[in-house]
Write a protein that holds these residues in place. Structure first.
Motif, PDB file in Angstrom:
ATOM      1  N   TYR B 129       0.854  -1.117  -0.029  1.00 45.14           N
ATOM      2  CA  TYR B 129      -0.147  -0.043  -0.122  1.00 45.14           C
ATOM      3  C   TYR B 129       0.723   1.365   0.004  1.00 45.14           C
ATOM      4  CZ  TYR B 129      -3.027  -3.758   1.839  1.00 45.14           C
ATOM      5  OH  TYR B 129      -3.691  -4.720   2.204  1.00 45.14           O
ATOM      6  N   SER B 154       6.039  -1.838  -5.910  1.00 47.98           N
ATOM      7  CA  SER B 154       4.943  -1.666  -6.913  1.00 47.98           C
ATOM      8  C   SER B 154       3.975  -0.645  -6.580  1.00 47.98           C
ATOM      9  CB  SER B 154       4.242  -3.469  -7.013  1.00 47.98           C
ATOM     10  OG  SER B 154       5.174  -4.103  -7.771  1.00 47.98           O
ATOM     11  N   HIS B 155       3.739  -0.516  -5.159  1.00 47.57           N
ATOM     12  CA  HIS B 155       2.575   0.458  -4.599  1.00 47.57           C
ATOM     13  C   HIS B 155       3.192   1.660  -4.493  1.00 47.57           C
ATOM     14  CE1 HIS B 155       0.642  -3.574  -2.962  1.00 47.57           C
ATOM     15  NE2 HIS B 155       0.768  -3.573  -4.306  1.00 47.57           N
ATOM     16  N   LYS B 181      -3.374   0.351 -11.401  1.00 47.02           N
ATOM     17  CA  LYS B 181      -2.468   1.042 -10.625  1.00 47.02           C
ATOM     18  C   LYS B 181      -2.554   2.560 -10.582  1.00 47.02           C
ATOM     19  CE  LYS B 181       0.230  -2.170  -8.781  1.00 47.02           C
ATOM     20  NZ  LYS B 181      -0.790  -3.270  -9.177  1.00 47.02           N
ATOM     21  N   SER B 276      -2.679   4.859  -3.009  1.00 48.58           N
ATOM     22  CA  SER B 276      -2.495   3.782  -3.972  1.00 48.58           C
ATOM     23  C   SER B 276      -3.576   2.702  -3.774  1.00 48.58           C
ATOM     24  CB  SER B 276      -1.174   3.017  -3.981  1.00 48.58           C
ATOM     25  OG  SER B 276      -1.016   2.635  -2.705  1.00 48.58           O
ATOM     26  N   TYR B 277      -4.028   2.628  -2.436  1.00 45.16           N
ATOM     27  CA  TYR B 277      -5.177   1.793  -2.203  1.00 45.16           C
ATOM     28  C   TYR B 277      -5.766   2.253  -0.782  1.00 45.16           C
ATOM     29  CZ  TYR B 277      -2.876  -1.993  -4.962  1.00 45.16           C
ATOM     30  OH  TYR B 277      -2.268  -2.446  -6.200  1.00 45.16           O
TER      31      TYR B 277
END
Lengths: 358, 358
Positions: B129, B154-155, B181, B276-277
């Motif tokens: 996250y 990645s996040h 994303k 991101s989340y």
């Protein structure tokens, strides 16, 4: 400037039609409707089944190797693009090189048989320039030694032999749909599988082993091998006009043959030519270099596809002797071939080649 | 239907501008000007250097592992998307799981230290996250045991900690630019490297070890890890409006916090949130399932990112005990978050969640 190949650009409105579908639905990747449509249409066009679209031709090879549990060593040809061997080595499989025969430029079955060791688990022949391999004998060897037979069929788009698609042979066959290919999806590739269960395993493996939402377990290994909807859109727009693309390449190819076949050897027999490449074999390496230099002086870039032979490189050299591949790789040259190439340019290229030969 | 995420679709005319550049020049892939432009602009925006664009986030991990010669075992977190572990395993590296700590949801350094074996060659923490890991302690352990430190970042798009980009830490850090994303290139990813030589090695490796025309040798191993110009075009169109995308996600995130923070725990502290989340931690797995069911009944699809914890799956289970990860994975839920989500929908989602909690 004339390059050896040049990506075909689809009609913009046609392309827009497919791109809009993806953008309107906000479905840009993850096995969407455009990938599904392209899969179905390619299975029809190529007369194959169990076709899996993937992100590129190297991933096609890697996914096929993993789905078929290849390990240890694989026997392949040194007369190919580096990807055939590097896709093996990247995954910890050692490529062992067997020589080609002069006629087909593909693996010589007797050399394959001689290269088998207790570690061998697969034969990976390459249909170089779309040429058919010695399939019956290779299959016989594979059966006898319980090896998997995986064709790197990257060049075979549309190629048939004995009525069968070259994409339909072996345990699996892989293709590349890179921008420079006869048919392309910008970046992309495909695999066909003989066995439906292996196909299903591969299908899951290109989506992380099957990344369904809110799954309660992970029970298979995978990577991201997916082709995007956007790349599939290019593929669909290109496939709409594939007959025109092929006809145009055929016209160019015939013109080269008309102008040059008295002076040098075309490596692909006319009746087996899927017009994926236009390779000619020159009398010597020195002559090959002369021709390249003469063309370069006119800003024409021919390519030494596929040179050097991989068994002679630092990365892959293992002491194998493949004299035919070594010789052919030193003398081969691919002439420019793409739909936009004018016949007048073909004539100019041919004249430069001819002059450099003398 | 409301999904947990929905790809951002750039303005069509803006997108067309970039797509036309690629089509007009017939340069569709192979390290073209759009990839070069996107690389430069991302290095600026993210405050990183030695950034390499690649075809997807899994390839980012695989190329980083290969460039840094990772083998044997790597210690990673079980609380992540499956790709972190599968990218290792696909390349023959065994993922060993260490537990996370409750606060950061990232690798607990003491658990990492306890999991080191003579076969360990890397630590692969995940900035889940976009959260910062215990970088100083992880780096200390890596130095002490001579391990490589590779972040699956990645996040982390836009995330900073202590003034530094989370993408700038470790020997390498990888990102995913998948369509779902915060910032995307349809399919895509990136790697940043601390060391320029390792970057150069990786750069060659995504182009077959350096497939320059008419090369006389092959002296490095590679695959096709290239991002296409077409995917880069989407990235450029998205990056043009990234501030608006982030602002819009922040507004949605704040609305969730306003409506729900008295009722449940937001897993990302507000001051560390790169939006991101939107993960929330529910009191129990039963409660999590109830909330999911209540949302599904209204066609709202929340996702159990990241559940199950990987050490508890059939594919990756190795008997490791990671009780914190197990517990968090059972209770975590990511709420829908994407720029097009209306605040009225956020309110409706929040009300359903609240009702299901009681």
């Amino acid at each position: 400037m004339i390059t050896v190949t040049r990506p075909f650009i689809p009609d913009r409105r046609r392309l827009q039609h497919y791109l809009d579908k993806a953008c309107d639905s906000a479905w840009l990747t993850n096995n969407g409707p455009l990938v599904a449509e392209l899969t179905e249409r390619l299975e029809d066009f190529l007369a194959v089944r169990n076709l899996l679209l993937v992100a590129n031709g190297t991933i096609a090879l890697q996914v096929a190797f993993k789905a078929l549990a290849i390990q240890g060593e694989a026997i392949t040809t040194p007369f190919t693009f580096v990807a055939t061997a590097s896709a093996l080595k990247w995954q910890g499989i050692t490529p062992r090189f067997a020589d080609i025969d002069r006629q087909s430029l593909t693996l010589d079955p007797s050399c394959v048989a001689a290269a088998i060791s207790p570690k061998t688990s697969a034969i990976v022949p390459v249909n170089v320039y779309g040429l058919p391999c010695h399939h019956n004998r290779l299959e016989q060897i594979a059966r006898e030694y319980r090896l998997k037979l995986i064709y790197d069929a990257s060049h075979t788009f549309g190629a048939r032999h004995g009525g069968r698609s070259l994409m339909a042979l072996g345990d699996a066959a892989t293709m590349s749909f890179h921008a420079t290919k006869l048919f392309h999806t910008v970046e992309g590739g495909a695999i066909t599988f003989r066995d439906r269960d292996i196909f299903e395993r591969a299908r899951k493996s290109i989506n992380f082993g099957d990344a369904t939402p809110n799954r309660s377990d992970v029970d298979a290994l995978g990577i991201n091998g997916k082709m995007s909807e956007i790349h599939a859109a290019f593929g669909l727009a290109n496939l709409d006009v594939i007959d025109q693309i092929i006809q145009r390449r055929q016209a160019i190819n015939l013109e080269y043959r008309r102008l040059l076949s008295q002076d040098l050897v075309f490596s692909v027999p006319e009746d087996q030519d899927n017009v994926s490449y236009c390779p000619v074999l020159l009398p010597s390496e020195e002559c090959t270099k002369n021709v390249i230099a003469a063309l370069e002086a006119s800003s024409i870039h021919a390519r030494r596809y596929f040179s050097p032979a991989l068994h002679e490189t630092r990365e892959f050299g293992d002491g194998s002797q493949c004299p035919v591949a070594s010789d052919v790789a030193r003398r081969i040259l691919c002439l420019p071939l793409y739909p936009d190439l004018e016949l007048a340019e073909v004539k100019r290229i041919s004249e430069i080649v001819k002059a450099a030969l003398n």
